[in-house]
Design an enzyme around this catalytic site. Structure first.
Site, PDB file in Angstrom:
ATOM      1  N   SER A  73       0.833  -1.199   0.000  1.00 24.97           N
ATOM      2  CA  SER A  73       0.000   0.000   0.000  1.00 24.97           C
ATOM      3  C   SER A  73       0.873   1.257   0.000  1.00 24.97           C
ATOM      4  CB  SER A  73      -0.954  -0.045   1.196  1.00 24.97           C
ATOM      5  OG  SER A  73      -1.961   0.919   1.088  1.00 24.97           O
ATOM      6  N   GLU A 128     -10.490  -2.524  -5.749  1.00 26.14           N
ATOM      7  CA  GLU A 128      -9.740  -1.537  -4.970  1.00 26.14           C
ATOM      8  C   GLU A 128      -9.876  -0.143  -5.557  1.00 26.14           C
ATOM      9  OE1 GLU A 128      -5.854  -2.154  -3.463  1.00 26.14           O
ATOM     10  OE2 GLU A 128      -5.724  -4.193  -4.207  1.00 26.14           O
ATOM     11  N   HIS A 167      -8.202  -4.865  -1.192  1.00 24.77           N
ATOM     12  CA  HIS A 167      -6.870  -4.362  -0.886  1.00 24.77           C
ATOM     13  C   HIS A 167      -6.098  -5.348  -0.017  1.00 24.77           C
ATOM     14  CE1 HIS A 167      -3.981  -1.085  -0.492  1.00 24.77           C
ATOM     15  NE2 HIS A 167      -4.010  -1.173   0.829  1.00 24.77           N
TER      16      HIS A 167
END
Length: 306
Positions: free
Chosen positions: A146, A240, A270
C-alpha cells in the site's frame, strides 16, 4: 476463489472498527490491534534493530539460513502502521522465499510529513547496502504494501537517480502511488471496495503531503522517471480504489523500459495476500511472489547487478 471466501473477507472489512479518515491517534491503536491480534507462528523470530539510525524489525524463520534479504515497507497511508503490523505477511513471505525480512519503521505523518518517509527509506537502503552480511544488492529485494509500496517505488527511483546499486527486484502489493487521487478507480470502484472511501483517503493524503505538491514524483511515483529500475512485480485486486494506481505505475515502468509484471486479481480487495490462509487467490498470489523472487535472485547471480 469461492464466492463464500470473497464474501467472508468483504464482510470482515466492511464491519471492521477501522475508520481510515478518523483521528490518527485513535485509529493507529485500532489498526495495530487488528493487524497484531493473531499470534505469529512459533518459528518466527523478531529482532529489533536499526539501519542508519532508522528503527527496523528483522524477521527471521528459526532454523532457516537466509538466502537473501527483503527490505520491507509497511502500509497505513503514511499515518498508521509499523514494522510489527506487517510482520504476519512478511514472515509468511520470508518462510516461502527463505529470506530474512527487514521491516522499516519510517516516521509517520502528520507529525512527520513528507519528506520524512522517503528520507528514512533512503537512509535504511544505504545502510543495508553497507552491511557486511547482506550488502550484495543481487541478494536484496525491496518490498512494500500500500503506502509502503508507493514508498518502495519512490525509493527505487531516487536510489537510481543517485547512482546507487539497484536491488535484484521490487515487489509492490497494491501500491498507493498517486496522491493526487486522480485515478479513475477512485470513483469507479467505490461500490466494490470494502475498505476505503475517497474522502478518507484524501484526509490521509493531506496529512502526508502537507504543503508539498502531491504530484511530486517522490510522493506519487506514477509521475517518476523509473528508467533503470530492477524487475518489478505489482499485484492488486480489482475491487480496490487503488486499482488504477497499480495499473498506471506498471504502465509508467513499462514506458521507461523496466521489466514489469502486473497482476490484477479479479474480485478481491486491498492486500488480499495477507489473507492467504482463508482466500485461495491470496495463496496463489504469494506463490507467484515466491517464484518471482527466486527467479530474480537466480538471474542476479548469473548476471551481477552492474
Amino acid at each position: 476463489m469461492s464466492k463464500e471466501q470473497r464474501e467472508a473477507l468483504d464482510t470482515l472489512f466492511r464491519n471492521g472498527p477501522l475508520d481510515i479518515g478518523g483521528d490518527p491517534v485513535q485509529q493507529r491503536e485500532i489498526f495495530t490491534r487488528m493487524l497484531t491480534s493473531r499470534p505469529l507462528p512459533e518459528d518466527v523470530v523478531l529482532t529489533p534493530g536499526g539501519l542508519g539510525e532508522v528503527p527496523v524489525l528483522e524477521v527471521g524463520i528459526d532454523g532457516v539460513t537466509p538466502e537473501g534479504t527483503l527490505l520491507w515497507f509497511h502500509g497505513g497511508f503514511y499515518v498508521f502502521g509499523s514494522a510489527r503490523t506487517s510482520a504476519g505477511l512478511a514472515s509468511n513471505v520470508a518462510r516461502r522465499t527463505r529470506t530474512r525480512v527487514i521491516l522499516v519503521d519510517y516516521r509517520l505523518a502528520p507529525e512527520h510529513p513528507f519528506p520524512a518517509a522517503p528520507d528514512d527509506a533512503l537512509t535504511a537502503y544505504r545502510a543495508l547496502l553497507g552491511e557486511t552480511r547482506s550488502g550484495d544488492p543481487a541478494r536484496i529485494a525491496v518490498v512494500g504494501e500500500s503506502a509502503g509500496a508507493g514508498l518502495a517505488g519512490a525509493l527505487l527511483a531516487r536510489a537510481c537517480e543517485q547512482n546507487l546499486p539497484m536491488p535484484a527486484a521490487g515487489v509492490l502489493f497494491s501500491p498507493y502511488a498517486d496522491l493526487t487521487l486522480s485515478g479513475a478507480s477512485m470513483t469507479t470502484r467505490i461500490a466494490v471496495d470494502p475498505s476505503f472511501t475517497p474522502d478518507a483517503i484524501a484526509v490521509r493524503a493531506k496529512d502526508y503531503t502537507g504543503a508539498a505538491d502531491p504530484a511530486d514524483p517522490l510522493i506519487s511515483p506514477v509521475f517518476a522517471n523509473l528508467r533503470g529500475l530492477p524487475p518489478l512485480l505489482i499485484q492488486v485486486g480489482s475491487n480496490e480504489l487503488l486499482l488504477d494506481d497499480a495499473v498506471r505505475l506498471a504502465a509508467r515502468a513499462a514506458a521507461d523500459d523496466v521489466p514489469v509484471t502486473l497482476e490484477v486479481t479479479p474480485g478481491v480487495p486491498h492486500l488480499f495476500q495477507a489473507f492467504a490462509a482463508m482466500l485461495d487467490e491470496g495463496e496463489a498470489a504469494l506463490r507467484r511472489v515466491t517464484e518471482f523472487l527466486h527467479a530474480a535472485f537466480t538471474t542476479a547471480d548469473v548476471e551481477p547487478n552492474g
